[in-house]
Enzyme design. Structure first.
Site, mmCIF file in Angstrom:
data_model
loop_
_atom_site.group_PDB
_atom_site.id
_atom_site.type_symbol
_atom_site.label_atom_id
_atom_site.label_comp_id
_atom_site.label_asym_id
_atom_site.label_seq_id
_atom_site.Cartn_x
_atom_site.Cartn_y
_atom_site.Cartn_z
ATOM 1 N N GLU A 194 68.840 -92.449 61.471
ATOM 2 C CA GLU A 194 70.210 -92.890 61.782
ATOM 3 C C GLU A 194 70.370 -94.373 61.467
ATOM 4 O OE1 GLU A 194 71.142 -89.694 65.365
ATOM 5 O OE2 GLU A 194 70.395 -91.658 65.895
ATOM 6 N N GLY A 233 68.526 -87.612 70.490
ATOM 7 C CA GLY A 233 68.113 -86.454 69.684
ATOM 8 C C GLY A 233 66.923 -86.760 68.785
#
Ligand code: 5RP
Length: 237
Positions: free
Chosen positions: A120, A114
């Site tokens: 992240e 994504g």
């Protein structure tokens, strides 16, 4: 952990969305005892993370707020009435929950499908515990069937691609995608990743790479894996 059931019957056949919902519910169940009014929860990005967000929203009164790994997740959390903090204003993240594109039995991951891999990885680094949530299709023997995402500074894209070819990969520019950080993504095909820790470091050493989607130096602590027979809890071998 209790098997995923409907009307007390274990479902032998489940859609991928049902598996994602089951693992999202299991993740909320797993973190509930860790939550108090001061807790900050790290929240990942992607379709599995979205199921998690929707479940987490139901418990928003039990914790302080979240740090999100993408603008999309932040938006979804805010719409659900959950506080979203800038990472710089937060001291400690108790637990980070996110999906993955692949995991091996050591809980080394490929992430970034994504395009949110850099944020992240930053949120992972700041979290006491990293819980990966996935359906069983994501567990593999050797990482690399899923093309490895690399976030690159736009002007360095071709140079980095040439360096990745030297490492044995086939990089492909993910056209039309600009990350939340304003950068580009190269997806590297045909890597058989037998030493994820080394490859993660080698790729990050290429000038112009922001980060790569291997989460191996800092792997997941727990993998909650949805199967038709229930959600399994795996820890790194
Ligand atoms: C986004 C990610 C996601 O966690 C990964 O792509 C898995 O997504 P999904 O849950 O939609 O399969 O790393 O950058």
């Amino acid at each position: 952990m209790a098997p995923y059931t409907r009307q007390n019957k274990v479902l032998p056949l489940m859609t991928q969305d049902e598996l994602k919902l089951a693992v999202a519910q299991a993740a909320v169940e797993y973190i509930l005892p860790k939550l108090n009014i001061d807790t900050i929860v790290g929240v990942g990005t992607g379709s599995t993370a979205n199921f998690f967000i929707d479940e987490l929203i139901k418990h928003r009164h039990l914790f302080d707020g979240t740090v999100a790994s993408s603008e999309a997740s932040a938006e979804r959390l805010k719409k659900g009435g959950v506080n979203v903090y800038d990472l710089n204003s937060v001291d400690n993240i108790t637990v980070y929950i996110d999906g993955a594109d692949e995991s091996n039995e050591y809980l080394h991951l490929i992430k970034g499908g994504g395009a949110a891999l850099t944020r992240e990885k930053i949120v992972t680094a700041c979290s006491d515990e990293f819980i990966c949530i996935a359906d069983q299709s994501k567990l593999v023997d050797v990482l690399g069937d899923f093309p490895l995402p690399i976030e690159v500074i736009p002007m360095a894209r071709s140079y980095v691609a040439r360096e990745l070819v030297k490492l044995g990969g086939d990089p492909v520019y993910r056209e039309g995608v600009v990350t939340d950080n304003g950068n580009h993504i190269l997806d590297v095909y045909n890597l058989k990743i037998v030493n994820p820790v080394k490859l993660e470091a080698d790729i990050n050493a290429i000038v112009g790479v922001v980060t790569n989607g291997l989460f191996a130096a800092r792997n997941a602590d727990v993998l909650l894996l949805a199967t038709p027979n229930g959600v399994k809890k795996l820890t790194a071998k």
